[in-house]
Design a protein around this motif. Structure first.
Motif, PDB file in Angstrom:
ATOM      1  N   LYS A 222      35.263  36.397  30.174  1.00 48.37           N
ATOM      2  CA  LYS A 222      36.152  37.526  30.461  1.00 48.37           C
ATOM      3  C   LYS A 222      36.291  38.335  29.186  1.00 48.37           C
ATOM      4  O   LYS A 222      36.808  37.844  28.181  1.00 48.37           O
ATOM      5  CB  LYS A 222      37.524  37.029  30.922  1.00 48.37           C
ATOM      6  CG  LYS A 222      38.501  38.147  31.305  1.00 48.37           C
ATOM      7  CD  LYS A 222      38.099  38.832  32.586  1.00 48.37           C
ATOM      8  CE  LYS A 222      39.209  39.757  33.095  1.00 48.37           C
ATOM      9  NZ  LYS A 222      39.386  40.961  32.284  1.00 48.37           N
ATOM     10  N   SER A 249      40.447  30.942  36.429  1.00 47.95           N
ATOM     11  CA  SER A 249      41.751  31.103  37.090  1.00 47.95           C
ATOM     12  C   SER A 249      41.866  30.305  38.370  1.00 47.95           C
ATOM     13  O   SER A 249      42.914  30.319  39.018  1.00 47.95           O
ATOM     14  CB  SER A 249      41.976  32.589  37.406  1.00 47.95           C
ATOM     15  OG  SER A 249      41.095  33.018  38.429  1.00 47.95           O
ATOM     16  N   GLU A 252      37.258  31.679  40.735  1.00 46.84           N
ATOM     17  CA  GLU A 252      35.884  32.047  40.410  1.00 46.84           C
ATOM     18  C   GLU A 252      34.907  30.940  40.828  1.00 46.84           C
ATOM     19  O   GLU A 252      35.201  29.750  40.699  1.00 46.84           O
ATOM     20  CB  GLU A 252      35.717  32.314  38.908  1.00 46.84           C
ATOM     21  CG  GLU A 252      36.539  33.487  38.390  1.00 46.84           C
ATOM     22  CD  GLU A 252      37.939  33.089  37.938  1.00 46.84           C
ATOM     23  OE1 GLU A 252      38.674  33.960  37.464  1.00 46.84           O
ATOM     24  OE2 GLU A 252      38.268  31.887  38.068  1.00 46.84           O
ATOM     25  N   ILE A 262      34.355  36.303  42.564  1.00 45.52           N
ATOM     26  CA  ILE A 262      35.786  36.271  42.257  1.00 45.52           C
ATOM     27  C   ILE A 262      36.544  36.486  43.562  1.00 45.52           C
ATOM     28  O   ILE A 262      36.389  37.526  44.211  1.00 45.52           O
ATOM     29  CB  ILE A 262      36.178  37.338  41.225  1.00 45.52           C
ATOM     30  CG1 ILE A 262      35.296  37.231  39.978  1.00 45.52           C
ATOM     31  CG2 ILE A 262      37.644  37.193  40.846  1.00 45.52           C
ATOM     32  CD1 ILE A 262      35.562  38.302  38.949  1.00 45.52           C
ATOM     33  N   VAL A 265      40.842  39.254  44.338  1.00 49.06           N
ATOM     34  CA  VAL A 265      40.994  39.922  43.050  1.00 49.06           C
ATOM     35  C   VAL A 265      42.336  40.656  42.961  1.00 49.06           C
ATOM     36  O   VAL A 265      42.901  41.103  43.964  1.00 49.06           O
ATOM     37  CB  VAL A 265      39.843  40.920  42.799  1.00 49.06           C
ATOM     38  CG1 VAL A 265      38.521  40.205  42.676  1.00 49.06           C
ATOM     39  CG2 VAL A 265      39.784  41.974  43.885  1.00 49.06           C
ATOM     40  N   LYS A 268      44.760  42.476  37.458  1.00 48.24           N
ATOM     41  CA  LYS A 268      44.555  41.770  36.198  1.00 48.24           C
ATOM     42  C   LYS A 268      43.091  41.410  35.984  1.00 48.24           C
ATOM     43  O   LYS A 268      42.673  41.124  34.860  1.00 48.24           O
ATOM     44  CB  LYS A 268      45.418  40.515  36.154  1.00 48.24           C
ATOM     45  CG  LYS A 268      46.914  40.785  36.059  1.00 48.24           C
ATOM     46  CD  LYS A 268      47.695  39.490  35.945  1.00 48.24           C
ATOM     47  CE  LYS A 268      49.203  39.759  35.822  1.00 48.24           C
ATOM     48  NZ  LYS A 268      49.976  38.511  35.730  1.00 48.24           N
ATOM     49  N   ASP A 269      42.311  41.419  37.063  1.00 41.56           N
ATOM     50  CA  ASP A 269      40.884  41.118  36.947  1.00 41.56           C
ATOM     51  C   ASP A 269      40.080  42.314  36.462  1.00 41.56           C
ATOM     52  O   ASP A 269      38.888  42.192  36.175  1.00 41.56           O
ATOM     53  CB  ASP A 269      40.327  40.645  38.296  1.00 41.56           C
ATOM     54  CG  ASP A 269      40.946  39.334  38.753  1.00 41.56           C
ATOM     55  OD1 ASP A 269      41.078  38.436  37.909  1.00 41.56           O
ATOM     56  OD2 ASP A 269      41.296  39.217  39.940  1.00 41.56           O
ATOM     57  N   TYR A 273      33.208  41.922  31.970  1.00 41.68           N
ATOM     58  CA  TYR A 273      32.757  40.540  32.089  1.00 41.68           C
ATOM     59  C   TYR A 273      31.409  40.426  31.391  1.00 41.68           C
ATOM     60  O   TYR A 273      30.596  41.361  31.426  1.00 41.68           O
ATOM     61  CB  TYR A 273      32.637  40.121  33.558  1.00 41.68           C
ATOM     62  CG  TYR A 273      33.976  39.966  34.238  1.00 41.68           C
ATOM     63  CD1 TYR A 273      34.530  38.706  34.453  1.00 41.68           C
ATOM     64  CD2 TYR A 273      34.704  41.080  34.640  1.00 41.68           C
ATOM     65  CE1 TYR A 273      35.765  38.559  35.061  1.00 41.68           C
ATOM     66  CE2 TYR A 273      35.949  40.952  35.238  1.00 41.68           C
ATOM     67  CZ  TYR A 273      36.473  39.688  35.448  1.00 41.68           C
ATOM     68  OH  TYR A 273      37.702  39.542  36.035  1.00 41.68           O
TER      69      TYR A 273
END
Length: 744
Positions: A222, A249, A252, A262, A265, A268-269, A273
């Protein structure tokens, strides 16, 4: 003069080589050498100018003095690892020697020379050991590779050593059809977002393409840096298992092809990446991708797409008496009938014209004014525009799969250029949206012009029809009062001049708005406006430091602007870097505001301009500029902050080629059609008889969609096949091939 002498020297050396081959006598060589030198054309400055000049020479020489040569490939197409002959056609009898070159006609690029009388040849500096030149001028190249792709030039000479023919050709070497979907080893891994923009609560797949073959591990992080504490997950190839990292988290999943899914979502995502691959020989590759959730940081404009149907008014505002073209973009292939309507609803009486593809014919509708012309590409031209032509138009497509598609466009008048004599009494009712492009969270005004002088009342509706349930507000001039309707909200304000103000707009505010006016004679006038809201929050409303690439997708050779939003006012300094690391070798530009000191870093190429607001302009971008860029700011307390942006640069596509081993096949047999392309990272679509191919249970597409297998073949599979490749900016279609299916 120096260039001519060098070129002449090279030509003299070539004549000496021909003399060694006993083509000419020494006396002929001496007499004709000056003629040869004077006939030379230098291609060293610009190869393309050279090709154009060669083409002009071929077209201008008198047929009595030369015969046009041509070159063709045998076989065609040319695949990597095979042999190819650049076969000469229309060879003149007067030619007694030939010379082959790669790219330009200079000594260093000479492949070989051949003298017909001596039946011998000499190799040049560009000879690789795989070329053979024949007596008819043809050139064979054995075991071709991708490096053999390029321009080849054949020069022909007569007995007097005079250059009399030049024939250029471009050789494109394709990968083997069996390599369809497998990238060359030089292609780096890439990441595709599916879907391109994440919706809150949905799933997003970070799909990996061109993954190296001999891998040890695949790791996801991340952010833009490979730090252990930012590791999401690592997939170990040998064990076929993944190990979760500190940044995992619980939502994933890493697959064995390297892709990252993911689930559910959130905002915050949003962010960058990083994919890191480690091969068995410990070679490391790193690739980045930016995920946008709820389009929070998108450019507030139309989402880029290469295939979305849309209509553009050219010009955007037309002067009275001028002409306007309602230009259609991305018209689908499988269209049966094209309809145009005047207004915001599809009524027969509002039909301007329609065009039938199959019969290549058009007909006028009830709303045709005699000034409209409908073209086969769907575009509508309106001549000598009047105020009666102003307003909305509807493009309606009836497709062969029985589906319909609709697009709207608004034709607007430039009142400043109007020839109308008295706007106060004769100008029509107009609604002007200010600003024209609006994003979620911004304010917008539907500004009304030319309300009737004898106005009694007006009403606003949130729809294309005026009914009480859709009423926003009603104004009465006699009462000088505004009565709110069911569709009124606290964010709306109606003014007595007819204008409607919407504060902090939301997605649900998008759509048509209708204004109805009533005059003293109880005549009703109706006008519409369409509010389009981008599904994004404009960067200026987030308060965060953000870089916005403009345009989002950039054409190779154009300019790109990295616009900085929300730059703090009081800064000590800011710096631009060409990569993610804060290293001096990556520094493009830096400025220390307090001391007014500016510096150019090692990564500065002379094509960059930094503006006082921090934005960075890159001119004449190339594929090498495709990468991450980092802006680092330093506040007055010497605290630093970094933000990143990624440039996506695309070049025009080379036309693909559709290949089939045998275009005549028998019923119940199988056939494979391969879409050959020299371009990478493209999408591929298939067409059958000029329509989108409808896959059946007998048809299989490769994962990369570059080959189509039909097994078993039936009679109804006979017809015209095409493939089309595209990237976010360009598209290119192959020449069609005709597949003939015969009975067994």
């Amino acid at each position: 003069m120096k260039r001519k002498s060098v070129q002449g020297s090279e030509r003299q050396q070539r004549l000496w080589a021909l003399q060694k081959l006993k083509l000419f006598s020494s006396e002929d060589i001496t007499v004709r050498s000056l003629m040869v030198v004077s006939s030379m054309v230098s291609f060293k400055e610009n190869f393309w100018q050279g090709l154009l000049l060669m083409a002009s020479l071929l077209s201008c020489w008198h047929p009595t003095t030369t015969t046009q040569m041509g070159i063709t490939f045998v076989p065609f197409p040319v695949f990597e690892g095979t042999n190819v002959i650049l076969q000469v056609i229309n060879l003149p009898d007067t030619h007694t020697s030939f010379a082959w070159f790669k790219e330009i006609t200079e000594k260093s690029h000479e492949i070989a020379l051949y003298a017909v009388n001596a039946k011998g040849n000499m190799t040049g500096r560009a000879y690789s050991g795989r070329e053979t030149i024949y007596s008819d001028g043809s050139l064979q190249i054995r075991n071709v590779t991708q490096k053999d792709t390029g321009h080849y030039i054949l020069e022909g000479y007569n007995r007097q050593a005079k250059l009399v023919s030049v024939a250029p050709i471009y050789l494109l070497v394709y990968s083997s059809p069996s390599m369809c979907g497998r990238p060359p080893t030089s292609v780096q891994p890439s990441i595709e977002l599916v879907p391109p923009y994440g919706a809150k609560g949905g799933n997003v797949l970070l799909r990996v393409h061109n993954l190296p073959e001999k891998l040890r591990t695949v790791s996801w992080y991340k952010g833009v840096a490979v730090f252990k504490n930012e590791e999401i997950s690592q997939y170990i190839i040998a064990k076929k298992e993944s190990v979760e990292g500190p940044a995992h988290s619980g939502r994933e999943t890493v697959y064995n092809d390297g892709s990252l899914l993911i689930h559910n979502v959130t905002r915050k995502d949003t962010g960058f990446y990083t994919l890191r691959t480690l091969s068995t020989d410990l070679k490391e590759e790193v690739v980045h991708v930016q995920l946008l959730v709820d389009a929070s940081y998108l450019t507030c404009g139309p989402l880029p797409t290469a295939t979305q149907l849309r209509v553009e008014s050219v010009p955007p505002r037309v002067s009275e008496g001028g002409s306007a073209l309602l230009l259609v973009h991305n018209l689908p292939r499988n269209v049966r009938v094209i309809f145009w309507y005047k207004g915001v609803v599809v009524f027969q009486r509002q039909e301007v014209a329609y065009y039938t593809i199959g019969s290549n014919s058009s007909r006028k509708g009830p709303a045709h004014s005699g000034r409209e012309t409908l073209y086969s590409n769907g575009s509508l031209l309106i001549h000598n525009v009047t105020w009666n032509h102003i307003g909305f138009y509807i493009l309606r497509l009836h497709r062969t799969n029985m589906r319909e598609q609709v697009a709207y466009v608004q034709l607007q008048m430039d009142a400043s250029l109007s020839t109308c004599c008295n706007h106060l009494t004769s100008a029509p009712l107009i609604i002007d949206q200010v600003p024209q492009n609006v994003a979620k969270g911004e304010n917008v005004v539907l500004h009304v012009y030319n309300l009737p002088q004898d106005l009694r009342a007006f009403s606003w509706y949130k729809y294309i029809h005026g009914n009480q349930r859709q009423k926003i507000a009603e104004y009465s001039r006699d009462m000088n009062s505004i009565i709110r309707g069911p569709k009124h909200s606290r964010r709306m304000t109606v003014y007595t001049n007819g204008s409607l103000f919407l504060h902090s707009i939301r997605e649900k505010d998008a759509g048509f708005y209708t204004l109805e006016t009533l005059n003293r004679e109880f005549k009703i006038a109706t006008i519409h406006a369409r509010l389009d809201i981008n599904a994004c929050i404009h960067p200026s409303t987030t308060g965060q430091l953000i870089i916005e690439p403009v345009p989002p997708n950039i054409v190779d050779g154009s300019n790109a602007l990295l616009v900085v939003h929300n730059m703090p006012e009081k800064l000590q300094a800011f710096y631009w870097y060409k990569w993610v690391g804060i290293l001096y070798k990556s520094l493009i530009y830096g400025t220390e505001i307090t001391t007014n000191r500016r510096m150019l870093g090692p990564a500065y190429s002379g094509r960059e301009t930094v503006y006082p607001n921090g934005s960075l302009l890159l001119e004449n971008v190339t594929q090498e500029d495709t990468r991450l860029y980092t802006l680092r700011i330093l506040n007055m307390q010497l605290e630093s902050q970094e933000t990143h942006a990624q440039l996506h640069i695309y070049k025009p596509l080379i036309q693909p080629f559709l290949w089939v081993p045998n275009s005549i096949v028998r019923v119940q047999s199988s056939v494979v059609l391969t879409c050959l392309s020299d371009d990478t990272e493209v999408s591929t679509e298939w067409f059958f008889n000029d329509q989108e191919l409808q896959l059946t249970e007998r048809m299989t597409l490769s994962p990369a969609r570059c080959w189509l297998k039909i097994d078993p073949v039936r009679l109804e599979d006979s017809g015209k096949y095409m493939c089309e490749i595209s990237n976010p900016i360009f598209s290119s279609s192959s020449p069609p091939i005709f597949l003939a299916v015969i009975k067994a």
